[in-house]
Design a protein around this motif. Sequence first.
Motif, PDB file in Angstrom:
ATOM      1  N   LEU A   9       0.832  -1.201   0.000  1.00  0.00           N
ATOM      2  CA  LEU A   9       0.000   0.000   0.000  1.00  0.00           C
ATOM      3  C   LEU A   9       0.867   1.252   0.000  1.00  0.00           C
ATOM      4  N   SER A  11       0.555   4.949   0.006  1.00  0.00           N
ATOM      5  CA  SER A  11      -0.422   6.007   0.234  1.00  0.00           C
ATOM      6  C   SER A  11       0.035   6.882   1.391  1.00  0.00           C
ATOM      7  N   GLN A  15      -5.309   8.226   3.658  1.00  0.00           N
ATOM      8  CA  GLN A  15      -5.895   7.258   2.732  1.00  0.00           C
ATOM      9  C   GLN A  15      -5.758   5.833   3.278  1.00  0.00           C
ATOM     10  N   ALA A  16      -4.644   5.554   3.933  1.00  0.00           N
ATOM     11  CA  ALA A  16      -4.444   4.226   4.517  1.00  0.00           C
ATOM     12  C   ALA A  16      -5.513   3.946   5.570  1.00  0.00           C
ATOM     13  N   ASN A  18      -8.528   5.070   5.650  1.00  0.00           N
ATOM     14  CA  ASN A  18      -9.781   4.740   4.949  1.00  0.00           C
ATOM     15  C   ASN A  18      -9.782   3.283   4.490  1.00  0.00           C
ATOM     16  N   ILE A  19      -8.653   2.841   3.985  1.00  0.00           N
ATOM     17  CA  ILE A  19      -8.547   1.450   3.532  1.00  0.00           C
ATOM     18  C   ILE A  19      -8.643   0.493   4.718  1.00  0.00           C
ATOM     19  N   GLU A  22     -12.185   0.034   5.872  1.00  0.00           N
ATOM     20  CA  GLU A  22     -12.886  -0.915   5.002  1.00  0.00           C
ATOM     21  C   GLU A  22     -12.422  -2.345   5.272  1.00  0.00           C
ATOM     22  N   ALA A  23     -11.121  -2.515   5.489  1.00  0.00           N
ATOM     23  CA  ALA A  23     -10.590  -3.849   5.791  1.00  0.00           C
ATOM     24  C   ALA A  23     -11.183  -4.385   7.092  1.00  0.00           C
ATOM     25  N   TRP A  33       1.008  -6.536   5.358  1.00  0.00           N
ATOM     26  CA  TRP A  33       0.979  -5.247   4.679  1.00  0.00           C
ATOM     27  C   TRP A  33       2.404  -4.749   4.505  1.00  0.00           C
TER      28      TRP A  33
END
Length: 150
Positions: A9, A11, A15-16, A18-19, A22-23, A33
């Motif tokens: 990733l 970013s 932004q991380a 946000n990911i 979701e994860a 990661w």
Amino acid sequence: MVHVDIIVLYSLSAQAVNIFDEALEQGMTGKTWIASDGWARSPLVRQSRYIPIIQGTIGLEFRDVKHELLEDHLLNITSSTHKGLWWSQFWSELFNCSTGHVKSEKTCNGSERISRELYQNKLHGPLIAYVRDAVYASAHALHTLLICNS
């Protein structure tokens, strides 16, 4: 369905996050990661709620390397010893003076010199090692192309 165990990733931390949100929502645990420098050490992503997601993350960062030969070289040149279009722009921007190629109200007198403080504050940074490595890699690649017999 594709099974993914490693996620790279690149970013920024916002932004991380946000990911990772979701994860978390999707229950993505047990992944490795690879963190870019944009979020590897960020306190935003080191919140306890993300531990199940990012546990075991491998973070990549720029390292600050001291380049003594480059520093010595830059500290020993003046606007009169290094001329040309690139150097003219360099001296003009650094000292707000004109060398002929670049116009300014003040004319460079030829004795402009990079001080240690100026080098530390403006010219030295962690990316310089990567620029050096890129130049070396390009030079070696070009050399290999030039001597290639096939």
